[in-house]
Design an enzyme around this catalytic site. Structure first.
Site, short mmCIF file in Angstrom:
data_model
loop_
_atom_site.label_atom_id
_atom_site.label_comp_id
_atom_site.label_asym_id
_atom_site.label_seq_id
_atom_site.Cartn_x
_atom_site.Cartn_y
_atom_site.Cartn_z
N LYS A 22 41.22 31.10 44.61
CA LYS A 22 41.77 30.47 43.42
C LYS A 22 42.52 29.19 43.78
CE LYS A 22 40.91 34.70 41.55
NZ LYS A 22 41.20 36.10 41.74
N TRP A 30 45.08 43.09 36.94
CA TRP A 30 45.10 43.15 38.41
C TRP A 30 46.18 44.09 38.95
CZ3 TRP A 30 40.95 42.34 40.83
CH2 TRP A 30 40.05 41.35 40.45
N ASP A 34 51.31 40.18 44.58
CA ASP A 34 49.92 39.70 44.62
C ASP A 34 49.91 38.32 43.97
OD1 ASP A 34 47.29 39.07 44.24
OD2 ASP A 34 46.79 40.85 43.05
C1 LIG Z 1 41.07 37.46 41.86
C2 LIG Z 1 42.24 38.34 42.01
C3 LIG Z 1 42.19 39.49 42.82
C4 LIG Z 1 40.94 40.00 43.49
O1 LIG Z 1 40.47 39.19 44.47
P1 LIG Z 1 39.14 39.59 45.29
O2 LIG Z 1 39.17 38.56 46.37
O3 LIG Z 1 37.99 39.48 44.36
O4 LIG Z 1 39.33 40.95 45.82
C5 LIG Z 1 43.34 40.25 42.94
N1 LIG Z 1 44.46 39.90 42.32
C6 LIG Z 1 44.55 38.81 41.53
C7 LIG Z 1 45.83 38.46 40.87
C8 LIG Z 1 43.43 37.99 41.36
O5 LIG Z 1 43.51 36.91 40.57
#
Ligand SMILES: *Cc1c(COP(=O)(O)O)cnc(C)c1O
Length: 363
Positions: free
Chosen positions: A199, A102, A175
């Protein structure tokens, strides 16, 4: 109905109590005779909901008053471009720490919107004897001028989590899509935190941004108005119609989290869940994990069967036992058990017991 434990990395489990409450008020929310989905986002009832959600999230994460909270569209990836467009206007530079899939994707998006000269990438994972370890660079003596440092404290795909603080002279952007509210963090150490909701917060379609006030004075690129943090702040996240149902569910998740004792109480359960699973994997000759102990993710436990020809059988029998979505990400293979806040301890107990039985069965 037999119990199913869903280990999906995202969209992931939502607490059952929240789903039951949503079901009970689906057709009639707040005595309005209509669902929360069908009312104006500017109605006083919905504004009361969003006000309370903000109060609750501020309390849960101890967010200082010089931080703004935004409820936005575009998921996690939407923020990959939003941070660039909001903060790197006049050819500013940024440093991206790469620790897995990511953070790598975030840096690629940043380069796409700017240039290779503006985005510095630094790989911080060392692989020794097939074990991945994060090695934090010394940044405090660095003379480069970066507008921000971007990193991903929990790499959802790779099962790598960074627990140490970063000593760094620039604002830190994190993030936290897959570990927000999984443990207490000191928000004041960050310039901006973002997270896609699917999540640890609620359903997909919503992302949460926590941004320090002074960050909004950095120069911005011309950009789509709905991803503009300054407009978002000015309009209370309602420059356009927000994802209202997702916001409502997120608010219910906050209420649930508070009812069970807040982030700190849950953090202990999260540690217990992860320890149970990692200890079992370490004690087994049948399974193994490839992340250094200090960087093992509490939310996403990746593991491999030593005999990978048994992968399909493992997944099929697990599903039969009500343990679903254990397949690892296609880029890394193997297995992954995502055990976010909504996964009860019983789910992990059940998984370990299945894994033990599978390992010792005759074949
Ligand atoms: C799932 C995830 C994303 C992407 O999320 P989307 O909503 O699909 O754009 C970005 N960063 C991390 C750490 C993630 O787990």
């Amino acid at each position: 109905m037999s119990t199913t434990y869903n280990f999906c990395a995202g969209p992931a489990m939502i607490p059952q109590a929240v789903m039951q409450k949503a079901q009970s008020e689906l057709l009639d929310w707040n005595g309005l005779g209509t669902s929360v989905m069908e009312i104006s986002h500017r109605s006083k009832e919905f504004i009361a909901l969003t006000d309370q959600a903000e109060v609750d999230l501020r309390e849960l994460m101890s967010i200082p008053s010089n931080y703004h909270l935004l409820f936005m569209h575009g998921g996690g990836r939407g923020q990959f471009s939003a941070v660039v467009n909001n903060f790197l206007g006049d050819k500013g530079k940024a440093l991206y720490l790469i620790s897995g899939s990511w953070s790598k994707a975030a840096a690629e998006e940043a380069v796409k919107l700017t240039s290779d000269e503006q985005i510095e990438r630094l790989n911080i994972v060392e692989n020794n004897n097939c074990i991945n370890t994060v090695v934090m660079p010394q940044l405090s003596g660095n003379n480069d001028e970066y507008r921000y440092l971007h990193y991903c404290p929990n790499e959802t795909v790779d099962g790598i989590e960074i627990f140490e603080d970063i000593d760094c002279p620039w604002p830190i952007i994190a993030d936290m899509s897959s570990n927000i509210m999984s443990r207490e963090i000191d928000v004041s150490k960050y310039g901006l935190i973002y997270a896609g909701a699917q999540k640890n917060i609620g359903p997909s379609g919503l992302s949460i941004v926590i941004v320090r006030d002074d960050m909004l004075r950095l120069p911005a690129l011309p950009q789509s108005s709905i991803m503009d943090y300054r407009l978002g702040v000015k309009h209370g996240s309602m420059y356009n119609t927000p994802p209202t149902f997702a916001w409502y569910l997120a608010a219910e998740v906050f209420t649930w989290l508070k009812s069970i004792g807040g982030v700190n109480a849950l953090a202990q359960v999260n540690l217990d869940k992860a320890k149970l699973l990692y200890d079992f994997i370490d004690s087994s000759d049948f399974y193994h994990n490839t992340v250094a102990v200090k960087n093992r993710s509490v939310m996403n436990v990746t593991f491999y069967l030593k005999d990978e020809t048994l992968n399909a059988e493992f997944l099929a029998e697990a599903a039969e036992a009500g343990l679903v979505a254990l397949k690892g990400h296609r880029s890394v293979g193997g297995m992954r058990a995502s055990i976010y806040n909504a996964m009860p301890l019983e789910g992990v107990v059940s998984l370990v017991s299945f894994m033990d039985k599978f390992a010792s069965s005759e074949r």
